[in-house]
Structure formats: C-alpha cells, structure tokens
Scaffold this active site. Sequence first.
Site, PDB file in Angstrom:
ATOM      1  N   CYS A   1       0.832  -1.209   0.000  1.00 38.85           N
ATOM      2  CA  CYS A   1       0.000   0.000   0.000  1.00 38.85           C
ATOM      3  C   CYS A   1       0.869   1.263   0.000  1.00 38.85           C
ATOM      4  O   CYS A   1       1.444   1.611  -1.021  1.00 38.85           O
ATOM      5  CB  CYS A   1      -0.983  -0.021   1.171  1.00 38.85           C
TER       6      CYS A   1
ATOM      7  N   HIS B   1      -3.682  -4.960   0.287  1.00 45.17           N
ATOM      8  CA  HIS B   1      -3.273  -5.469   1.596  1.00 45.17           C
ATOM      9  C   HIS B   1      -3.378  -6.994   1.648  1.00 45.17           C
ATOM     10  O   HIS B   1      -4.407  -7.532   2.074  1.00 45.17           O
ATOM     11  CB  HIS B   1      -4.128  -4.852   2.704  1.00 45.17           C
TER      12      HIS B   1
ATOM     13  N   GLU C   1      -2.065  -8.765   3.739  1.00 42.48           N
ATOM     14  CA  GLU C   1      -2.033  -9.132   5.157  1.00 42.48           C
ATOM     15  C   GLU C   1      -3.381  -8.967   5.843  1.00 42.48           C
ATOM     16  O   GLU C   1      -3.522  -9.289   7.040  1.00 42.48           O
ATOM     17  CB  GLU C   1      -0.954  -8.313   5.890  1.00 42.48           C
TER      18      GLU C   1
END
Length: 246
Positions: A119, A220, A222
């Site tokens: 990001c 993202h 994650e």
Amino acid sequence: MSASGARTLAVVEATRFRGHDPEYHAYVQLLVGNVIAEARDQGWAVTRLAADEGEEALLQRTDGSDALVVVGGEDIDPAYYGAAGGYAYESRHLAVADAAQLALARRAVERRTPLLGICRGLQIVNVALGGTLVQDLGERSPHVNRGFPIPEVLTTHPVLLEPGSRVSELLGSGIVDVRSAHHQAVAALGAGLVVTGRAPDGHVEAVEHVDAPVLAVQWHPEDVAAPAGQLTALLGALRSGVAVAA
C-alpha cells in the site's frame, strides 16, 4: 544474517504511535502483526522499526537486513513528489518518516536488497524513484469504502496481473481478487519501474523494478479477509531474492 543464523527481515512502518486516532492505530497494529507473524513462520528473524525515528537511524538499523517490508500508513507529504496539499481526504503527513522510508527504498534499489512494499509501501517506492501520485481517486472510488468504521474500509476488487511478471508467477496469471483501502495511486511511474498489475479502472495496483528485487502491491495481502496464500507467497519471494512492494 542474525546471530542465530536466521535471515533478517526489517518490517518498517511510518510510526508506532497514532494517539490521535486509536481505532486506526489498532487496525494498523493488526495488519503489521499479521506480516510479522507470517514472516516468523517462514523462519525470518524480524525487526519492527518506525521510520519517524529519522533517516539516519533507520538506515543504520537496517544496514545489515537481508530483506525489507515497507507497510501501509499515512499519505506521503506531497512536497516529496512536487505537489501541494489541500486535496480531498488528505491525511496528516509525517515528513520525517517519509524522508527515511524514501531513502531506504533508494538504498534498497542501489544495493539490490529484496524489498516488498504494501500500500503506502508501493507509493514510497514510486516516489523514491522520481514518480508522482494521484492525490485522491474520487468520492466513488472502488478502492476504499468511504464513511465506514475502520475495520470495514477495506474493499474487495479484482486486479489484472501482467503475464510473465514476478507477481503473476507468485499469485497466478490473469485476474486475482485483492483487499484494498487507498485513496491515492501512482500517476507518473518512477525510474526503473514497470506496471505489473492494474485495477479495472486502470489504476496501478502492482509495480516491479526492472533490475532490483523490488516489488510492490497497492493492496493489503495481510488483511484477515485477503485470499489465502497471498501474503505467504509475497513474503516467500523475499527469501528467494525476489522482492515485492504495497
């Protein structure tokens, strides 16, 4: 390499303290924590660092790192890419952290240190190499859920990956779903970078360096709702010397 023989990974965020916005701070801790947990599962000796300690400190503390991850966070100060403030949904700026992460990204390219950007991390890589940013994607952008509580701002959308790119080798060719929450994007591309993923609206979602092991994604991997295996694959690429950024 650490004293134990494990390869060392520096996970670099802009700041560890966001007392002005506890909800956002808590969610960032969750995301960064997921990166660290996966990296440790893969055998990395992980060091978590905050760039607002300053450029000199960050460069010194990462000098011996085998690989780097630059994670998400606030907007980059527009002065670093030749623009002005006052745009829609402008966040606070952390100029000291920006300068430190920009210097770190430039050194990674020079040294060929594997780097993954996530990001804001993608935007850091782009600006570090002379690129610029679209300052706001507009009120109806599909890249972020406006007006929602922080845990619900991430949205799911497809990304078309460039055939033969590193990211397509890692995540599969064609179209992949991703989780994102960003209101800015790449405008002019930094030197040495190529676009390897785009959203349906044409905005850049992945970039790679033509020579250095640097790869960055705008989404993202994650996030807890991200497709299974994305974070594992992207971090795993660092271990083999293929880097990624987001």
